[in-house]
Design an enzyme around this catalytic site. Structure first.
Site, PDB file in Angstrom:
ATOM      1  N   VAL A  12      50.636  24.859 -37.267  1.00  0.00           N
ATOM      2  CA  VAL A  12      50.459  23.479 -37.742  1.00  0.00           C
ATOM      3  C   VAL A  12      51.608  23.092 -38.673  1.00  0.00           C
ATOM      4  O   VAL A  12      52.117  21.971 -38.634  1.00  0.00           O
ATOM      5  CB  VAL A  12      49.091  23.301 -38.442  1.00  0.00           C
ATOM      6  CG1 VAL A  12      48.991  21.932 -39.123  1.00  0.00           C
ATOM      7  CG2 VAL A  12      47.954  23.478 -37.448  1.00  0.00           C
ATOM      8  N   LYS A  37      55.901  37.394 -47.395  1.00  0.00           N
ATOM      9  CA  LYS A  37      56.686  38.083 -46.342  1.00  0.00           C
ATOM     10  C   LYS A  37      57.735  37.152 -45.716  1.00  0.00           C
ATOM     11  O   LYS A  37      58.714  37.600 -45.119  1.00  0.00           O
ATOM     12  CB  LYS A  37      55.758  38.658 -45.252  1.00  0.00           C
ATOM     13  CG  LYS A  37      55.032  37.666 -44.377  1.00  0.00           C
ATOM     14  CD  LYS A  37      54.190  38.433 -43.335  1.00  0.00           C
ATOM     15  CE  LYS A  37      53.260  37.621 -42.479  1.00  0.00           C
ATOM     16  NZ  LYS A  37      53.543  36.282 -42.091  1.00  0.00           N
ATOM     17  N   SER A  38      57.545  35.837 -45.880  1.00  0.00           N
ATOM     18  CA  SER A  38      58.511  34.890 -45.299  1.00  0.00           C
ATOM     19  C   SER A  38      59.476  34.329 -46.334  1.00  0.00           C
ATOM     20  O   SER A  38      60.410  33.591 -46.000  1.00  0.00           O
ATOM     21  CB  SER A  38      57.768  33.727 -44.628  1.00  0.00           C
ATOM     22  OG  SER A  38      56.955  34.222 -43.582  1.00  0.00           O
ATOM     23  N   ARG A  97      36.532  20.326 -47.793  1.00  0.00           N
ATOM     24  CA  ARG A  97      36.042  19.180 -47.026  1.00  0.00           C
ATOM     25  C   ARG A  97      34.655  18.701 -47.473  1.00  0.00           C
ATOM     26  O   ARG A  97      34.417  17.509 -47.549  1.00  0.00           O
ATOM     27  CB  ARG A  97      35.985  19.532 -45.541  1.00  0.00           C
ATOM     28  CG  ARG A  97      37.353  19.665 -44.894  1.00  0.00           C
ATOM     29  CD  ARG A  97      37.231  20.092 -43.452  1.00  0.00           C
ATOM     30  NE  ARG A  97      38.536  20.362 -42.866  1.00  0.00           N
ATOM     31  CZ  ARG A  97      38.733  21.151 -41.821  1.00  0.00           C
ATOM     32  NH1 ARG A  97      37.688  21.768 -41.254  1.00  0.00           N
ATOM     33  NH2 ARG A  97      39.935  21.367 -41.335  1.00  0.00           N
ATOM     34  N   CYS A 126      39.897  19.296 -36.770  1.00  0.00           N
ATOM     35  CA  CYS A 126      40.537  18.597 -35.635  1.00  0.00           C
ATOM     36  C   CYS A 126      39.513  17.962 -34.697  1.00  0.00           C
ATOM     37  O   CYS A 126      39.645  16.788 -34.320  1.00  0.00           O
ATOM     38  CB  CYS A 126      41.430  19.555 -34.865  1.00  0.00           C
ATOM     39  SG  CYS A 126      40.737  21.179 -34.613  1.00  0.00           S
ATOM     40  N   GLY A 157      43.728  25.900 -31.126  1.00  0.00           N
ATOM     41  CA  GLY A 157      42.905  25.736 -32.334  1.00  0.00           C
ATOM     42  C   GLY A 157      42.617  27.064 -33.009  1.00  0.00           C
ATOM     43  O   GLY A 157      42.354  27.112 -34.212  1.00  0.00           O
ATOM     44  N   ARG A 227      35.204  27.079 -26.298  1.00  0.00           N
ATOM     45  CA  ARG A 227      36.631  27.384 -26.180  1.00  0.00           C
ATOM     46  C   ARG A 227      36.989  27.503 -24.705  1.00  0.00           C
ATOM     47  O   ARG A 227      36.318  28.229 -23.960  1.00  0.00           O
ATOM     48  CB  ARG A 227      36.971  28.686 -26.890  1.00  0.00           C
ATOM     49  CG  ARG A 227      38.444  28.952 -27.052  1.00  0.00           C
ATOM     50  CD  ARG A 227      39.088  28.040 -28.034  1.00  0.00           C
ATOM     51  NE  ARG A 227      38.583  28.266 -29.389  1.00  0.00           N
ATOM     52  CZ  ARG A 227      38.837  27.504 -30.431  1.00  0.00           C
ATOM     53  NH1 ARG A 227      39.575  26.425 -30.276  1.00  0.00           N
ATOM     54  NH2 ARG A 227      38.352  27.779 -31.621  1.00  0.00           N
ATOM     55  N   HIS A 234      42.082  19.179 -27.547  1.00  0.00           N
ATOM     56  CA  HIS A 234      40.621  19.288 -27.441  1.00  0.00           C
ATOM     57  C   HIS A 234      40.071  18.104 -26.638  1.00  0.00           C
ATOM     58  O   HIS A 234      40.576  16.977 -26.758  1.00  0.00           O
ATOM     59  CB  HIS A 234      39.984  19.245 -28.831  1.00  0.00           C
ATOM     60  CG  HIS A 234      40.253  20.440 -29.699  1.00  0.00           C
ATOM     61  ND1 HIS A 234      40.764  21.624 -29.231  1.00  0.00           N
ATOM     62  CD2 HIS A 234      40.077  20.613 -31.039  1.00  0.00           C
ATOM     63  CE1 HIS A 234      40.883  22.485 -30.228  1.00  0.00           C
ATOM     64  NE2 HIS A 234      40.476  21.901 -31.342  1.00  0.00           N
TER      65      HIS A 234
HETATM   66  C1  2RA Z   1      39.420  25.371 -33.747  1.00  0.00           C
HETATM   67  N1  2RA Z   1      38.921  23.339 -34.985  1.00  0.00           N
HETATM   68  O1  2RA Z   1      39.744  24.642 -32.795  1.00  0.00           O
HETATM   69  C2  2RA Z   1      39.143  24.775 -35.109  1.00  0.00           C
HETATM   70  C3  2RA Z   1      40.176  25.131 -36.107  1.00  0.00           C
HETATM   71  N2  2RA Z   1      41.457  24.658 -35.790  1.00  0.00           N
HETATM   72  O2  2RA Z   1      39.329  26.610 -33.664  1.00  0.00           O
END
Ligand code: 2RA
Length: 329
Positions: A12, A37-38, A97, A126, A157, A227, A234
């Site tokens: 992101v 580390k970066s 949130r 998202c 995601g 998923r 999405h």
């Molecule tokens: C997902 N909305 O898609 C959640 C977190 N980015 O896994």
């Protein structure tokens, strides 16, 4: 105007940098922040070389704005430190949130709630952002009673390691398993961990965040988050029951005139949103708009958006733009 990007090397974070450039965000100094580390890594951006710094260094540089995508723990530890130094933080994690003292912002809906006193601002999840952007104008017009949503969520995601698992599976390579199961040619009805009520954190975010953003705790929401082996964005099948009846053509027209929403809805030309074609775009795409003939005052919609853009990076930068344009930083 100094802006810090915390988590600049993440998925992101990299898109937040792209969006800053695309939208010509008016900063005078860009501070790239990442984990120890970066630190010291040199990243070229807009023809300039930037050396990644650590969190305390960034706090001490007192940026006006810090956009975070670095996970909840980092945000809980460091957002208050930035805020105490006078920086306004816009955070992509779920850490703040549902904190009643923090604002949960989708600029097109409720940016006008922001004041100079808001030093930690939460960017919604998202899958919530794309849904509420379409729901908000309809709630205003017809008053939403209940939402039933099923999501079909991109593996992006979950993060870069999930994309790697998918690519390994497609190539027939054994590799690290981010998901408990194979994702290629599969659907996994679990996004994030399960709560005691049998819903996942993702599904409860859709429910809780929608009520907070729309400012109406009476809205009933039930979600199933799935998923799917997709990378572009999405997708969501949304069923909405209103208090009042509606006209489908009027709904289409309201959405067409909603900032940030693009209606793609023409069955004669097989026009409807799809994640492969939403990828890389900042809009929320709505189609398959139709009356639910099984129940009065109820509508079905199909909503698609690039979860890394409007679902995360773009919404965050739009909040930052609002702060600058309204002299809140
Ligand atoms: C997902 N909305 O898609 C959640 C977190 N980015 O896994």
């Amino acid at each position: 105007m100094k802006i810090a990007v915390v988590g600049a090397t993440g998925m992101v974070g990299e898109i937040m940098l792209k969006v800053l450039e695309e939208r010509n965000f008016p900063y005078t100094e860009l501070i790239l922040v990442a984990s120890e580390k970066s630190v010291g890594k040199v990243i070229e951006f807009k023809g300039q070389k930037h050396t990644v710094v650590g969190l305390q260094t960034a706090v001490d540089m007192k940026p006006e704005i810090a956009v975070f995508s670095a996970g909840g723990h980092t945000s809980l530890d460091w957002a208050p430190k930035f805020a105490a130094a006078g920086t306004t933080v816009i955070d992509n994690s779920s850490a703040w949130r549902m904190d009643p003292s923090k604002k949960l912002i989708v600029p097109e809906i409720n940016a006008n709630e922001l004041t100079k006193d808001d030093k930690i601002i939460a960017n919604p999840n998202c899958s919530t952002i794309q849904m509420v952007l379409a729901l908000a104008p309809l709630h205003k017009k017809y008053n939403i009673k209940r939402v039933v949503v099923s999501t079909y969520q991109s593996i992006t995601g979950t993060g870069v390691k999930a994309v790697q698992q998918f690519e390994n599976e497609c190539a027939g390579i054994e590799g690290d398993m981010v998901y408990k199961y194979k994702i290629n040619r599969n659907c996994i009805p679990q996004c994030d961990s399960f709560e005691v009520n049998g819903y996942t954190k993702e599904e409860m975010k859709l429910s809780n965040e929608t009520k907070k953003i729309l400012g109406d705790s009476s809205i009933a929401v039930t979600a199933t988050a799935v998923r799917v082996p997709v990378v572009g964005g999405h997708s969501e099948a949304v069923n909405v029951e209103f208090s009042n009846d509606f006209d489908v053509a009027e709904v289409r027209n309201i959405l067409h005139h909603t900032d940030g929403v693009v209606v793609q809805d023409n069955l004669d030309t097989f026009t409807y949103p799809m994640p492969r074609y939403a990828e890389g775009k900042n809009d929320v795409f709505v189609g398959r708009i139709r009356r639910d003939e099984s129940q009065a005052n109820t509508l079905n919609m199909w909503i698609v958006a690039d979860n890394l853009r409007k679902g995360a990076a773009t919404n965050t930068i739009q909040i930052a733009e609002y702060l600058v344009a309204n002299h809140l930083v």
